[in-house]
Design a protein around this motif. Sequence first.
Motif, PDB file in Angstrom:
ATOM      1  N   VAL A  71       0.837  -1.194   0.000  1.00 10.59           N
ATOM      2  CA  VAL A  71       0.000   0.000   0.000  1.00 10.59           C
ATOM      3  C   VAL A  71       0.873   1.245   0.000  1.00 10.59           C
ATOM      4  CG1 VAL A  71      -1.904  -1.148   1.191  1.00 10.59           C
ATOM      5  CG2 VAL A  71      -0.165   0.073   2.528  1.00 10.59           C
ATOM      6  N   ASP A  72       0.334   2.332  -0.573  1.00  9.42           N
ATOM      7  CA  ASP A  72       0.980   3.637  -0.487  1.00  9.42           C
ATOM      8  C   ASP A  72       0.266   4.535   0.516  1.00  9.42           C
ATOM      9  OD1 ASP A  72       3.085   3.229  -2.219  1.00  9.42           O
ATOM     10  OD2 ASP A  72       2.009   3.978  -3.975  1.00  9.42           O
ATOM     11  N   GLU A  73      -1.016   4.275   0.724  1.00  8.99           N
ATOM     12  CA  GLU A  73      -1.781   5.123   1.634  1.00  8.99           C
ATOM     13  C   GLU A  73      -2.973   4.354   2.179  1.00  8.99           C
ATOM     14  OE1 GLU A  73      -4.007   9.508   1.611  1.00  8.99           O
ATOM     15  OE2 GLU A  73      -2.707   8.888  -0.051  1.00  8.99           O
ATOM     16  N   VAL A  74      -3.217   4.527   3.481  1.00 11.63           N
ATOM     17  CA  VAL A  74      -4.411   3.978   4.129  1.00 11.63           C
ATOM     18  C   VAL A  74      -4.964   5.086   5.016  1.00 11.63           C
ATOM     19  CG1 VAL A  74      -5.396   2.133   5.508  1.00 11.63           C
ATOM     20  CG2 VAL A  74      -3.312   1.703   4.195  1.00 11.63           C
ATOM     21  N   GLU A  75      -6.272   5.265   4.973  1.00 15.08           N
ATOM     22  CA  GLU A  75      -6.860   6.366   5.744  1.00 15.08           C
ATOM     23  C   GLU A  75      -8.186   5.944   6.341  1.00 15.08           C
ATOM     24  OE1 GLU A  75      -6.860  10.599   4.248  1.00 15.08           O
ATOM     25  OE2 GLU A  75      -9.031  10.204   4.210  1.00 15.08           O
ATOM     26  N   VAL A  76      -8.403   6.327   7.591  1.00 20.96           N
ATOM     27  CA  VAL A  76      -9.710   6.218   8.234  1.00 20.96           C
ATOM     28  C   VAL A  76     -10.152   7.638   8.555  1.00 20.96           C
ATOM     29  CG1 VAL A  76     -10.974   5.460  10.273  1.00 20.96           C
ATOM     30  CG2 VAL A  76      -9.310   3.932   9.205  1.00 20.96           C
ATOM     31  N   ASN A  77     -11.240   8.088   7.938  1.00 17.19           N
ATOM     32  CA  ASN A  77     -11.740   9.443   8.148  1.00 17.19           C
ATOM     33  C   ASN A  77     -13.237   9.501   7.846  1.00 17.19           C
ATOM     34  OD1 ASN A  77     -11.876  12.177   8.622  1.00 17.19           O
ATOM     35  ND2 ASN A  77     -11.172  12.739   6.570  1.00 17.19           N
ATOM     36  N   PRO A  78     -14.029   9.608   8.909  1.00 13.72           N
ATOM     37  CA  PRO A  78     -13.590   9.807  10.283  1.00 13.72           C
ATOM     38  C   PRO A  78     -13.546   8.504  11.102  1.00 13.72           C
ATOM     39  CG  PRO A  78     -15.909  10.319  10.120  1.00 13.72           C
ATOM     40  CD  PRO A  78     -15.480   9.900   8.733  1.00 13.72           C
ATOM     41  N   LEU A  79     -12.784   8.583  12.194  1.00 12.44           N
ATOM     42  CA  LEU A  79     -12.876   7.606  13.273  1.00 12.44           C
ATOM     43  C   LEU A  79     -13.740   8.273  14.331  1.00 12.44           C
ATOM     44  CD1 LEU A  79     -11.735   4.904  14.585  1.00 12.44           C
ATOM     45  CD2 LEU A  79     -10.133   6.418  15.773  1.00 12.44           C
ATOM     46  N   LEU A  80     -14.912   7.733  14.562  1.00 12.87           N
ATOM     47  CA  LEU A  80     -15.851   8.336  15.507  1.00 12.87           C
ATOM     48  C   LEU A  80     -15.457   7.958  16.928  1.00 12.87           C
ATOM     49  CD1 LEU A  80     -18.552   9.928  15.872  1.00 12.87           C
ATOM     50  CD2 LEU A  80     -19.690   7.690  15.949  1.00 12.87           C
ATOM     51  N   VAL A  81     -15.281   8.965  17.764  1.00 13.42           N
ATOM     52  CA  VAL A  81     -14.962   8.741  19.180  1.00 13.42           C
ATOM     53  C   VAL A  81     -16.238   8.953  19.988  1.00 13.42           C
ATOM     54  CG1 VAL A  81     -13.509   9.427  21.123  1.00 13.42           C
ATOM     55  CG2 VAL A  81     -12.626   9.591  18.781  1.00 13.42           C
ATOM     56  N   LYS A  82     -16.681   7.888  20.631  1.00 12.24           N
ATOM     57  CA  LYS A  82     -17.894   7.966  21.448  1.00 12.24           C
ATOM     58  C   LYS A  82     -17.535   8.394  22.868  1.00 12.24           C
ATOM     59  CE  LYS A  82     -19.916   4.234  18.694  1.00 12.24           C
ATOM     60  NZ  LYS A  82     -20.572   2.898  18.725  1.00 12.24           N
ATOM     61  N   GLU A  83     -18.541   8.455  23.727  1.00 11.94           N
ATOM     62  CA  GLU A  83     -18.291   8.846  25.113  1.00 11.94           C
ATOM     63  C   GLU A  83     -17.398   7.822  25.800  1.00 11.94           C
ATOM     64  OE1 GLU A  83     -21.567  10.059  27.510  1.00 11.94           O
ATOM     65  OE2 GLU A  83     -22.639  10.983  25.841  1.00 11.94           O
ATOM     66  N   ALA A  84     -16.709   8.282  26.839  1.00 13.87           N
ATOM     67  CA  ALA A  84     -15.774   7.432  27.566  1.00 13.87           C
ATOM     68  C   ALA A  84     -16.416   6.096  27.932  1.00 13.87           C
ATOM     69  CB  ALA A  84     -15.291   8.148  28.822  1.00 13.87           C
TER      70      ALA A  84
END
Length: 707
Positions: free
Chosen positions: A672-685
């Motif tokens: 691979v040349d590029e891997v992206e996760v967008n967005p990574l959703l951050v939930k409540e703690a």
Amino acid sequence: MTTPSAHRLEPLLNPRSIAIVGASSNPARIGGMPIAHLTKFGYQGRIYPVNPKYPEVFALRCWPDIESLPEAPDLVVLAIAAAEVEPMLRRCHAKGVRAVIVYAAGFAEAGAEGTALQDALEAFVATTDMVVAGPNLMGFANLNSQVHTSFASVFNTSPMQAGRGSVSLLTQSGNVCAAVYAIARRLGVDFSHFINTGNEACVDFAQYLDYLAQDEGTEVCIGYIEELRDGPRFMCAAAEFARRGKLLIAYKAGETEKGSEAVRSHTSALAGDQAIYQAAFRQLDIIQSNDFVQMGQLAHLAGFRQRSAGKRVAIITISGALGAILADKFIGAGLDVPTLPQALQDTLRAGIPDYGMVSNPVDVTGNVVNDPGFVRKAMEALALSDAIDAVVVYAPGYMLDRMADDLCAVAAAHSRLFVAIDTGAAKTREQLRTGGVPVFEDIGVAVSALSPFLLWQERRRHNRWLSLRETVAVQRASLPPVPADEYRTKLLLAQHGVPAVAERVATSADEAVDAAQALGFPVVLKVLSADIAHKTEAGGVKLRLADADAVRAAFGEILANARRYDPAARIEGVLVGKMESGVAELIMGATRDPVFGMTLTVGLGGVLTELYKDVSHRVLPVDEAMAGEMLRELKAYPLLDGYRGRPCGDVEGAAQAIAAFSRAVLALQEQVDEVEVNPLLVKEAGQGVCMLDALLLPARPAGKPAH
């Protein structure tokens, strides 16, 4: 390019015999200056001037040609024109010469004709075991063996060093090499090696650095970099510096577009991504400098690097104003000025009037003149405190003279770093430096040098990346033969532990409705195509679909929009996912840097990333602790930490996902040349995180340009 190992550079940098082809009796000419230096500074090896014009040069026999020399010298210096270099290299090789320095310009930096000359030079050297430095360089100096192969006049104008040095200069510019040498010599820095790399046709920066990492005479290296041609070797050499407790200071040019243009015209080199260089330097325990004077001051400070130090600074002054100024400057430069423990404050208060501050900065006031014995007591208390890492003492010259004996005594008894700033004219500066207390003459210069030095001391105590890099176990994985669309990319990443959202693939409107009913409304629909990276721009995303009719209508709209956007795109249907909500969105992306390999970027997700450029970078691998550090470096981190009453995000879950992403990228890095996760959703703690979108770009075949 050939890749000589470190020991093969020995005849280049520490030769027992030297021939100078194109020798001159004029010490101002490039064929005469190195001979003048060798004879003036007492080189103990054999010197062979070569030039048919002269019978004698500098009282040395001058030989008519390389073939007539009585031996094959370790090193030949070529002070001849570019067009004459390759034929002379062939004659040197036939003679059995082990190493050659090529002064001449007019090679790759000079257009097509020069590039052809350099190509021919490289092609010939590749068939030999010779080590060839340059072309287009100023030459070298081994100051501990008085091996001078340079035509740099700086050795005539700078103060001579009396003893052996332990600081080496390694630059991709001869003029920078001379300029930094002159500045550092005025500061009393003693050098081991003076090296400039020229066009690096056959020996590059990383190979010289590898040599210096193993050189017993080098404890510190000052480097100037325009482009690194061998990133893996550079990282290995820098890691060896760190392993051996040596200090590497580097100035990387090309930070602006104009700076990059200048680099290209100067050495036919392209400047790399500055943000990645900065991250790599931090991870490799390299101090990054941006000023020649600062580099010289850092080299001076390096002589005190074995003393205990770190980022928590105690400031001692006889002026409240100077204490405030220094505190502001140190904190602004990334250091801490912590409040001292109450017990330590009580000790200091015993000798400081009520109007003098004791919490830090400490204002001893002019009253210290009346009780000079208090100085040692106060310094002893600071030397023993575990609440600070270094002590900076500001005093005008006459006051510093009164404190010098006590400062030296405390420095002799304790390993803690004490530093003095004298803006007067203290007579005891040399006594202090010899006694283990570096002295600065200017507040700005002191802060400029001390801040990166103390941050380096902090990093090297806690740097886990160097050991992780050596020990991480990479589980190799293969890409599937089918195109890596969003769904398959998420499956790949999920296999390595990156959490994914619940979703299904649908190839018809009925399948989309069934998937939505199984997952539970509301849902999101997205076009599924490996050829459409920006789905929103293509009209390929529909959010918050609350019922079957909405899903059915969205399915048709998405496919129609996608076909209009890119009629040639392969469309495999839509991806139906559960509509999720959380505290914040992050982006995590890995790209292949041409120097450092796979690198990671983490930042605030969505369009805000491009707008604010609030990102943190690392060279892979990254573990969970390092991922947490990256998140805390973001200016937007408070959004994850309960900013203004908002719920706290699951930072631990985000760090775990970033570490898992690192493992996945390393497993796939050759493909691979590029891997992206967008967005990574951050939930409540406590509720975790999940990938909402992902992109994978397979590695391009060698030589194929990016679109």
